[in-house]
Design a protein around this motif. Sequence first.
Motif, PDB file in Angstrom:
ATOM      1  N   GLN A 168       0.793  -1.226   0.000  1.00  0.00           N
ATOM      2  CA  GLN A 168       0.000   0.000   0.000  1.00  0.00           C
ATOM      3  C   GLN A 168       0.828   1.279   0.000  1.00  0.00           C
ATOM      4  N   THR A 186     -11.872   4.016  -0.936  1.00  0.00           N
ATOM      5  CA  THR A 186     -12.186   5.060  -1.915  1.00  0.00           C
ATOM      6  C   THR A 186     -13.106   6.096  -1.268  1.00  0.00           C
ATOM      7  N   ASP A 187     -13.143   7.290  -1.860  1.00  0.00           N
ATOM      8  CA  ASP A 187     -14.011   8.348  -1.327  1.00  0.00           C
ATOM      9  C   ASP A 187     -15.471   7.913  -1.324  1.00  0.00           C
ATOM     10  N   ILE A 214      -7.224   1.943  -1.911  1.00  0.00           N
ATOM     11  CA  ILE A 214      -6.369   3.029  -2.395  1.00  0.00           C
ATOM     12  C   ILE A 214      -4.975   2.931  -1.780  1.00  0.00           C
ATOM     13  N   LYS A 215      -3.944   3.087  -2.631  1.00  0.00           N
ATOM     14  CA  LYS A 215      -2.563   3.129  -2.150  1.00  0.00           C
ATOM     15  C   LYS A 215      -2.172   4.567  -1.803  1.00  0.00           C
ATOM     16  N   LYS A 216      -0.994   4.724  -1.239  1.00  0.00           N
ATOM     17  CA  LYS A 216      -0.511   6.048  -0.845  1.00  0.00           C
ATOM     18  C   LYS A 216      -0.416   6.988  -2.040  1.00  0.00           C
ATOM     19  N   ASP A 217      -0.014   6.451  -3.209  1.00  0.00           N
ATOM     20  CA  ASP A 217       0.137   7.302  -4.395  1.00  0.00           C
ATOM     21  C   ASP A 217      -1.190   7.575  -5.100  1.00  0.00           C
ATOM     22  N   GLY A 218      -2.300   7.091  -4.528  1.00  0.00           N
ATOM     23  CA  GLY A 218      -3.618   7.352  -5.104  1.00  0.00           C
ATOM     24  C   GLY A 218      -4.096   6.302  -6.092  1.00  0.00           C
ATOM     25  N   SER A 219      -3.235   5.352  -6.455  1.00  0.00           N
ATOM     26  CA  SER A 219      -3.638   4.304  -7.392  1.00  0.00           C
ATOM     27  C   SER A 219      -4.522   3.275  -6.687  1.00  0.00           C
ATOM     28  N   ARG A 220      -5.311   2.573  -7.492  1.00  0.00           N
ATOM     29  CA  ARG A 220      -6.219   1.570  -6.935  1.00  0.00           C
ATOM     30  C   ARG A 220      -5.625   0.168  -7.065  1.00  0.00           C
TER      31      ARG A 220
END
Length: 430
Positions: free
Chosen positions: A80, A97-98, A126-132
């Motif tokens: 993550q 996710t939001d 969600i990962k730290k860089d925002g990718s799923r």
Amino acid sequence: MGNSYGYGNGNPSQKEVRELRKKLKELEQVEEKHRKLINQLKTQLEHYEYMLNRIRNYAILMLDPQGYIISCNNEVENLQGYRKDELIGKHFSLFYTDVDVDRGKPQKELQMALQKSIIEDEGWRIKKDGSRFWAKVVLSTVRDKDGYLIGFVKVVQDLTRRKKLEEELRDAKERFEGILNSVNNMIFVLDKEGKFVFYHSPENMRLYLPPGKFVNKRYSEILPPYLVEQTKIAIEDNLEGKIAEFEYSLLFNREERWFYAVMSPMMRNGEYVGSVAVIRDITGFKQNEQKLKRLVRTLKVLSQVNGILVRSKEEKKLHERVCEVIVKIGGYRAVAIRYLVRRNILRVVSSKGCGEDPRGIADFYIDKKQSHPFVYALKQGKPVILRNVQESKEFPTIRQEAKRLGYKSMGVFPLIMENKVKGIISIYSD
């Protein structure tokens, strides 16, 4: 007056000193036990942490009862993207996710875990860089020996690759089904044991049996004996790497349908693993072929009959010869010639191949209201051709006779002399 230590004369007695020393020794022993216990717990925690950090492909997090992260293993960073110090004290909802956060999914999962002790879920995280990534999550409660909630353990596995493969497999399956649906043939796959493991049948083609009665069953258990033998021979050819072809017929609601089969071997690393059968319905072709044969046969009969009419001078011999030509050369099952007598009787003057049953060559008494091919041919002066007499809706009165005598088709031809219908020739065929 006693001193501040509570001793009467200011000095403890020997007995009191011995008791004091005993208590001090007991305290030292308790302290030593506590120290050993703490060291054991510390060692166990170190071993536990070492073990958790050795686990790969699984992120393991310890949450407090409110869902805040209090510890985790090193794999969290790989899966993550967060370091341990970045996560401690953060709420575990930061992985969602939001949309899921707005729907209250993190809190709902905690509530469900409290109710069921352990829950599983798959979904986007969600990962730290925002990718799923597609995660499989197991969330379970942790309680002390008295049942009080200490917190939760959350185990996370990244299944993004599996998810992608599943989607690719689904897309490939849809493309494959699209290709199959564009092919107007039946396809069957048999494994090396001769079991049906796959089938495809276009909507306009009927299966011999419902899928539940042949899938995962051997062909020898469900097919008719003659087709079992043909399939066995085809598989023997496949075992040698050869492609086999054969024709066969099956009855569907008493209707015969013809099929053309091509069986090809499936090989893996040079070893036979099964067969693929592509089957085409050739009933229309067979029917046209049979029509052509009947036409050729009829032309031969007409040619022979015409020669007889020219050469013959005796009426009885003429009738017998005509019947013989129709049965022997034409290949029909039976024939009967009837002449009209007194307007309401068709009397048999000659017949061939009608068997010993007298009902097959009986005189016919005419009822003009009766729906019968004989009556129609007499009244209209036109031939009547019935392809399937036993199922005839136009002439229901003849169905029982056809079933009793065992013929399937018939033709009734009026005998016209001097522009008048004098009788009929009835021809019967299997």
